[in-house]
Design a protein around this motif. Structure first.
Motif, short mmCIF file in Angstrom:
data_model
loop_
_atom_site.label_atom_id
_atom_site.label_comp_id
_atom_site.label_asym_id
_atom_site.label_seq_id
_atom_site.Cartn_x
_atom_site.Cartn_y
_atom_site.Cartn_z
N THR A 73 9.05 4.65 -10.47
CA THR A 73 7.84 4.33 -9.28
C THR A 73 7.44 3.07 -9.44
OG1 THR A 73 5.69 4.58 -8.62
CG2 THR A 73 5.87 4.76 -10.98
N LEU A 74 6.69 2.35 -8.46
CA LEU A 74 6.49 1.07 -8.63
C LEU A 74 5.21 0.60 -7.88
CD1 LEU A 74 8.82 -1.16 -6.22
CD2 LEU A 74 9.24 1.26 -6.62
N PHE A 75 4.74 -0.55 -8.19
CA PHE A 75 3.39 -1.07 -7.40
C PHE A 75 3.72 -1.27 -6.16
CE2 PHE A 75 2.42 -2.26 -11.87
CZ PHE A 75 1.08 -1.63 -11.98
N PHE A 76 2.77 -0.85 -5.08
CA PHE A 76 3.13 -1.20 -3.58
C PHE A 76 4.08 -0.89 -2.94
CE2 PHE A 76 -0.61 -3.91 -4.96
CZ PHE A 76 -1.57 -3.67 -4.08
N ARG A 77 4.65 0.44 -3.47
CA ARG A 77 6.27 0.98 -3.18
C ARG A 77 6.12 1.23 -1.60
NH1 ARG A 77 8.78 6.17 -6.25
NH2 ARG A 77 11.03 5.92 -5.30
N ASP A 78 7.09 0.57 -1.04
CA ASP A 78 7.39 0.54 0.35
C ASP A 78 6.39 -0.09 1.31
OD1 ASP A 78 9.61 2.28 0.02
OD2 ASP A 78 8.22 4.15 0.22
N GLN A 79 5.24 -0.68 0.41
CA GLN A 79 4.31 -1.51 1.41
C GLN A 79 3.69 -0.93 2.51
OE1 GLN A 79 3.16 -4.47 0.00
NE2 GLN A 79 1.47 -4.22 1.39
N TYR A 80 4.40 -0.16 3.60
CA TYR A 80 3.72 0.10 4.73
C TYR A 80 2.47 1.39 4.59
CZ TYR A 80 5.67 4.93 4.91
OH TYR A 80 6.08 6.36 4.69
N PRO A 81 2.66 1.95 3.38
CA PRO A 81 1.44 2.87 3.26
C PRO A 81 -0.03 2.08 3.02
CG PRO A 81 3.28 3.67 1.78
CD PRO A 81 3.57 2.35 2.42
N TYR A 82 0.20 1.02 2.26
CA TYR A 82 -0.98 0.03 1.77
C TYR A 82 -1.56 -0.81 3.08
CZ TYR A 82 0.75 2.04 -2.50
OH TYR A 82 1.16 2.91 -3.26
N ASP A 83 -0.39 -1.10 3.85
CA ASP A 83 -1.06 -1.90 4.95
C ASP A 83 -1.33 -0.66 5.86
OD1 ASP A 83 0.44 -3.93 4.25
OD2 ASP A 83 2.38 -3.63 5.32
N ALA A 84 -0.97 0.47 5.96
CA ALA A 84 -1.70 1.39 6.86
C ALA A 84 -3.21 1.80 6.39
CB ALA A 84 -1.00 2.81 6.81
N LEU A 85 -3.21 1.99 4.85
CA LEU A 85 -4.65 2.13 4.47
C LEU A 85 -5.49 0.70 4.88
CD1 LEU A 85 -4.10 2.94 0.38
CD2 LEU A 85 -4.81 4.50 2.34
N GLU A 86 -4.97 -0.40 4.73
CA GLU A 86 -6.26 -1.70 5.08
C GLU A 86 -6.35 -1.63 6.49
OE1 GLU A 86 -5.09 -5.13 2.80
OE2 GLU A 86 -4.46 -3.94 1.04
N THR A 87 -5.40 -1.41 7.43
CA THR A 87 -5.52 -1.75 8.79
C THR A 87 -5.97 -0.48 9.59
OG1 THR A 87 -3.45 -1.47 9.46
CG2 THR A 87 -3.82 -3.66 8.84
N LEU A 88 -5.83 0.81 9.14
CA LEU A 88 -5.81 1.79 10.01
C LEU A 88 -7.02 2.98 9.28
CD1 LEU A 88 -5.18 3.60 12.54
CD2 LEU A 88 -3.58 4.56 10.66
N VAL A 89 -6.50 3.23 8.05
CA VAL A 89 -7.19 4.38 7.51
C VAL A 89 -8.69 3.73 6.84
CG1 VAL A 89 -6.96 6.01 5.62
CG2 VAL A 89 -5.10 5.50 6.94
N PHE A 90 -8.83 2.78 6.43
CA PHE A 90 -10.06 2.31 5.79
C PHE A 90 -11.01 2.15 6.83
CE2 PHE A 90 -7.94 1.15 1.24
CZ PHE A 90 -7.85 2.47 0.68
N PRO A 91 -10.65 1.31 7.55
CA PRO A 91 -11.61 0.91 8.84
C PRO A 91 -12.01 2.21 9.40
CG PRO A 91 -9.63 -0.65 8.84
CD PRO A 91 -9.44 0.58 7.95
N GLU A 92 -11.11 3.20 9.80
CA GLU A 92 -11.69 4.45 10.37
C GLU A 92 -12.29 5.01 9.30
OE1 GLU A 92 -8.43 6.69 12.06
OE2 GLU A 92 -9.30 8.52 11.39
#
Ligand SMILES: C[S@@+](CC[C@H](N)C(=O)[O-])C[C@H]1O[C@@H](n2cnc3c(N)ncnc32)[C@H](O)[C@@H]1O
Length: 274
Positions: A73-92
């Motif tokens: 495993t690694l931190f921020f693996r694949d990056q896009y899930p964390y971008d999705a959290l920040e720009t889509l999921v968390f605001p919603e």
């Protein structure tokens, strides 16, 4: 290891953990189990298999299962899930839930904790008062990985894999050659051992949910198609309607039926429970 013992162990492992080891992986089983021989003074792998057979719930058997897990495993693996959290999921979620109801997130194959702590860092960067409002559960089959995750101490090599230096300085403190996760981030996350392939999973995680977001990444690949469906069903039963399931970048699991809407984010699919 004789083929009889090898085949018996493969069946045992699948029954206990869902993990499928193909017939050509004798070398893998041997190399993963060998350290247990010395530790428990057992003469060879055939004897070890026999011991497991007759003492299925003994410590040695549990250690053998643990040894067969792949904890890459690694931190921020694949990056896009964390971008999705920040720009889509968390605001919603922030909008839908308001300030007073907590957001519940589950890292369901958490390994050594990097995924859960990455989620906590992403939440801190995009949600006001995240330390109060966001609760994260990390679970894994492997007690060794979970003990490591709870300690929240990572080597230079581990933080170099995926953790941008600005976040490293902000959310970790260096002690000698290792990096300790900051207390505020650590306090947002709780870790437990849990087996995705057991029915009791749903009741085991109930007190931490229902979950608004579940990370189920890079674990379904180890299971049969039938097991994958069952796991997805257990996850769905632990989630809130409208919640997001985030799988591995190339995983489109069976069991994602009409209950799940695919939401496209940067060309990758997230799954929203209807
Ligand atoms: C390759 S790691 C993925 C870690 C993280 N999700 C990521 O994507 O970086 C797979 C993890 O799944 C865990 N695992 C395997 N079988 C499991 C099961 N039946 N229940 C829970 N966890 C399991 C392993 O112990 C391992 O830590």
């Amino acid at each position: 290891m004789r083929s009889t013992e090898f085949n018996w162990f493969r069946t045992f492992l699948e029954q206990q953990s869902g993990i499928i080891i193909s017939e050509d992986k004798l070398y893998l089983v041997q190399s993963r189990l060998k350290p247990l021989l010395r530790q428990h003074q057992i003469s060879d792998l055939n004897q070890l298999a026999k011991h497991i057979k007759y003492h299925a719930s003994s410590d040695i058997s549990q250690q053998a299962i643990d040894a067969m897990t792949t904890n890459e495993t690694l931190f921020f693996r694949d990056q896009y899930p964390y971008d999705a959290l920040e720009t889509l999921v968390f605001p919603e979620l922030s909008h839908a839930k308001g300030i007073s109801s907590p957001i519940h997130i589950w890292s369901a194959a958490a390994s050594r904790g990097q995924e859960a702590y990455s989620i906590a860092i992403a939440a801190n960067e995009s949600i006001a008062q995240a330390q109060k409002r966001v609760r994260i559960l990390g679970t894994d089959l492997s007690p060794t990985a979970i003990a490591y995750a709870k300690a929240a101490i990572y080597s230079q090599m581990e933080v170099q894999r995926g953790m941008p230096v600005t976040r490293l300085v902000r959310f970790f403190s260096q002690q000698g050659t290792h990096w300790h996760v900051a207390k505020d981030i650590k306090n947002m996350v709780q870790f437990e051992t849990a087996n995705l392939t057991e029915d009791k999973l749903v009741s085991q995680v109930r007190r931490f949910g229902p979950f608004d977001v579940v990370f189920l990444r890079n674990v379904l690949i180890y299971f049969s198609a039938e097991e994958r469906k069952k796991v997805i069903d257990r996850i769905a039963r632990s989630m809130r309607k409208g919640g997001y399931l985030i799988t591995g970048a190339t995983e489109t699991p069976e069991g994602l039926n009409s209950k799940w809407e695919a939401v496209l984010f940067k060309g990758k699919r997230l799954w929203k429970l209807q």
